[in-house]
Motif scaffolding. Structure first.
Motif, PDB file in Angstrom:
ATOM      1  N   ILE A  59       0.743   9.496   6.567  1.00  0.00           N
ATOM      2  CA  ILE A  59      -0.177   8.646   7.321  1.00  0.00           C
ATOM      3  C   ILE A  59      -1.165   7.974   6.373  1.00  0.00           C
ATOM      4  O   ILE A  59      -1.455   6.785   6.492  1.00  0.00           O
ATOM      5  N   GLU A  60      -1.652   8.724   5.392  1.00  0.00           N
ATOM      6  CA  GLU A  60      -2.589   8.174   4.417  1.00  0.00           C
ATOM      7  C   GLU A  60      -1.946   7.053   3.610  1.00  0.00           C
ATOM      8  O   GLU A  60      -2.556   6.001   3.372  1.00  0.00           O
ATOM      9  N   VAL A  61      -0.702   7.257   3.179  1.00  0.00           N
ATOM     10  CA  VAL A  61       0.024   6.226   2.437  1.00  0.00           C
ATOM     11  C   VAL A  61       0.174   4.977   3.301  1.00  0.00           C
ATOM     12  O   VAL A  61      -0.020   3.849   2.834  1.00  0.00           O
ATOM     13  N   MET A  62       0.503   5.168   4.573  1.00  0.00           N
ATOM     14  CA  MET A  62       0.671   4.032   5.471  1.00  0.00           C
ATOM     15  C   MET A  62      -0.655   3.285   5.657  1.00  0.00           C
ATOM     16  O   MET A  62      -0.691   2.055   5.617  1.00  0.00           O
ATOM     17  N   LEU A  63      -1.747   4.003   5.824  1.00  0.00           N
ATOM     18  CA  LEU A  63      -3.058   3.359   5.966  1.00  0.00           C
ATOM     19  C   LEU A  63      -3.410   2.572   4.711  1.00  0.00           C
ATOM     20  O   LEU A  63      -3.921   1.452   4.796  1.00  0.00           O
ATOM     21  N   ASN A  64      -3.130   3.139   3.544  1.00  0.00           N
ATOM     22  CA  ASN A  64      -3.382   2.435   2.281  1.00  0.00           C
ATOM     23  C   ASN A  64      -2.526   1.178   2.186  1.00  0.00           C
ATOM     24  O   ASN A  64      -2.985   0.123   1.768  1.00  0.00           O
ATOM     25  N   ARG A  65      -1.285   1.303   2.590  1.00  0.00           N
ATOM     26  CA  ARG A  65      -0.370   0.160   2.543  1.00  0.00           C
ATOM     27  C   ARG A  65      -0.872  -0.950   3.460  1.00  0.00           C
ATOM     28  O   ARG A  65      -0.879  -2.120   3.094  1.00  0.00           O
ATOM     29  N   LEU A  66      -1.292  -0.586   4.666  1.00  0.00           N
ATOM     30  CA  LEU A  66      -1.769  -1.584   5.615  1.00  0.00           C
ATOM     31  C   LEU A  66      -3.053  -2.264   5.144  1.00  0.00           C
ATOM     32  O   LEU A  66      -3.322  -3.404   5.488  1.00  0.00           O
ATOM     33  N   SER A  67      -3.837  -1.552   4.340  1.00  0.00           N
ATOM     34  CA  SER A  67      -5.073  -2.142   3.817  1.00  0.00           C
ATOM     35  C   SER A  67      -4.827  -2.912   2.526  1.00  0.00           C
ATOM     36  O   SER A  67      -5.753  -3.443   1.928  1.00  0.00           O
ATOM     37  N   GLY A  68      -3.556  -2.947   2.075  1.00  0.00           N
ATOM     38  CA  GLY A  68      -3.205  -3.722   0.890  1.00  0.00           C
ATOM     39  C   GLY A  68      -3.311  -2.963  -0.410  1.00  0.00           C
ATOM     40  O   GLY A  68      -3.182  -3.537  -1.481  1.00  0.00           O
ATOM     41  N   GLU A  69      -3.552  -1.663  -0.342  1.00  0.00           N
ATOM     42  CA  GLU A  69      -3.665  -0.867  -1.565  1.00  0.00           C
ATOM     43  C   GLU A  69      -2.325  -0.231  -1.903  1.00  0.00           C
ATOM     44  O   GLU A  69      -1.620   0.245  -1.039  1.00  0.00           O
ATOM     45  N   GLY A  70      -2.001  -0.199  -3.171  1.00  0.00           N
ATOM     46  CA  GLY A  70      -0.833   0.541  -3.645  1.00  0.00           C
ATOM     47  C   GLY A  70       0.481  -0.026  -3.166  1.00  0.00           C
ATOM     48  O   GLY A  70       0.559  -1.080  -2.571  1.00  0.00           O
ATOM     49  N   GLY A  71       1.538   0.734  -3.446  1.00  0.00           N
ATOM     50  CA  GLY A  71       2.884   0.332  -3.069  1.00  0.00           C
ATOM     51  C   GLY A  71       3.221   0.797  -1.669  1.00  0.00           C
ATOM     52  O   GLY A  71       2.355   1.063  -0.854  1.00  0.00           O
ATOM     53  N   CYS A  72       4.489   0.967  -1.404  1.00  0.00           N
ATOM     54  CA  CYS A  72       4.933   1.304  -0.057  1.00  0.00           C
ATOM     55  C   CYS A  72       4.861   2.797   0.213  1.00  0.00           C
ATOM     56  O   CYS A  72       4.937   3.213   1.357  1.00  0.00           O
ATOM     57  N   GLY A  73       4.739   3.606  -0.813  1.00  0.00           N
ATOM     58  CA  GLY A  73       4.658   5.047  -0.619  1.00  0.00           C
ATOM     59  C   GLY A  73       6.006   5.731  -0.528  1.00  0.00           C
ATOM     60  O   GLY A  73       6.083   6.924  -0.295  1.00  0.00           O
ATOM     61  N   CYS A  74       7.077   4.994  -0.720  1.00  0.00           N
ATOM     62  CA  CYS A  74       8.391   5.610  -0.592  1.00  0.00           C
ATOM     63  C   CYS A  74       8.793   6.297  -1.899  1.00  0.00           C
ATOM     64  O   CYS A  74       8.287   5.987  -2.960  1.00  0.00           O
TER      65      CYS A  74
END
Length: 192
Positions: free
Chosen positions: A156-171
């Motif tokens: 969930i944290e990775v997804m929130l970061n992704r939606l805010s434009g931070e970092g990669g996709c988390g995969c």
């Protein structure tokens, strides 16, 4: 009232479009490389998520979304003639990335990101179609659930970061760093 759970859902499916009674195969996500998403973030079409979120592993599905539930009508006004100068790098036109039928990541003045398809290139203009490739089409999804479980706090944290434009996709497939534009597909279901 209980807060809805964020589910980590993986699906294998075949997608068909239907336009004026003509069915056409669009894409496939296999069991080995399923489409993955976390529910509750608006990542997928609402109708797609609603049809899948209550299913269990190995459950099969076959459902349709009409164009209004999918990507809406095809709008002629979304075909634009853009100044060729927009697509230059070091004062040279970007022939490597801008060619007929190329899908190009774009950004408007408000910072919104979207994709356009190159229709034509003239001496001074690039004709771009900003409609979604499946606009104006009814969609039919046929497949089965590969995984459906509660998402972890980290996911969930990775997804929130992704939606805010931070970092990669988390995969895991690309180490979570598939680039800011997510314009390649490492097979994780997050990259496009």
């Amino acid at each position: 009232m209980d807060k809805p759970q964020n589910k980590c859902i993986s699906v294998a499916y075949k997608l068909y479009s239907n336009n004026n009674g003509v069915e056409e195969f669009v894409e496939e996500a296999t069991t080995e490389k399923p489409f993955q998403f976390i529910s509750g973030f608006g990542i997928t079409l609402d109708g797609f998520e609603k049809a899948l979120v209550g299913l269990n592993v190995n459950d099969e599905f076959d459902f349709s979304l009409d164009k209004d539930e999918a990507y809406g009508d095809y709008v002629d006004e979304r075909v634009l003639d853009l100044d060729k100068g927009i697509f230059t790098i070091n004062n040279h036109f970007d022939h490597e990335h801008i060619f007929k039928d190329a899908i190009v990541p774009l950004q408007n003045e408000d910072g919104q990101r979207f994709y356009g398809r190159v229709l034509e290139i003239s001496d001074d203009k690039v004709k771009m179609d900003m409609n979604h490739p499946l606009a104006g089409k009814n969609l039919n999804f046929k497949g089965h659930i590969v995984e459906n479980r509660e998402a972890t706090k980290d996911e969930i944290e990775v997804m929130l970061n992704r939606l805010s434009g931070e970092g990669g996709c988390g995969c895991e497939d690309c180490g979570g760093d598939c680039g800011e534009g997510h314009d390649h597909d490492c097979g994780c279901g997050h990259c496009h």
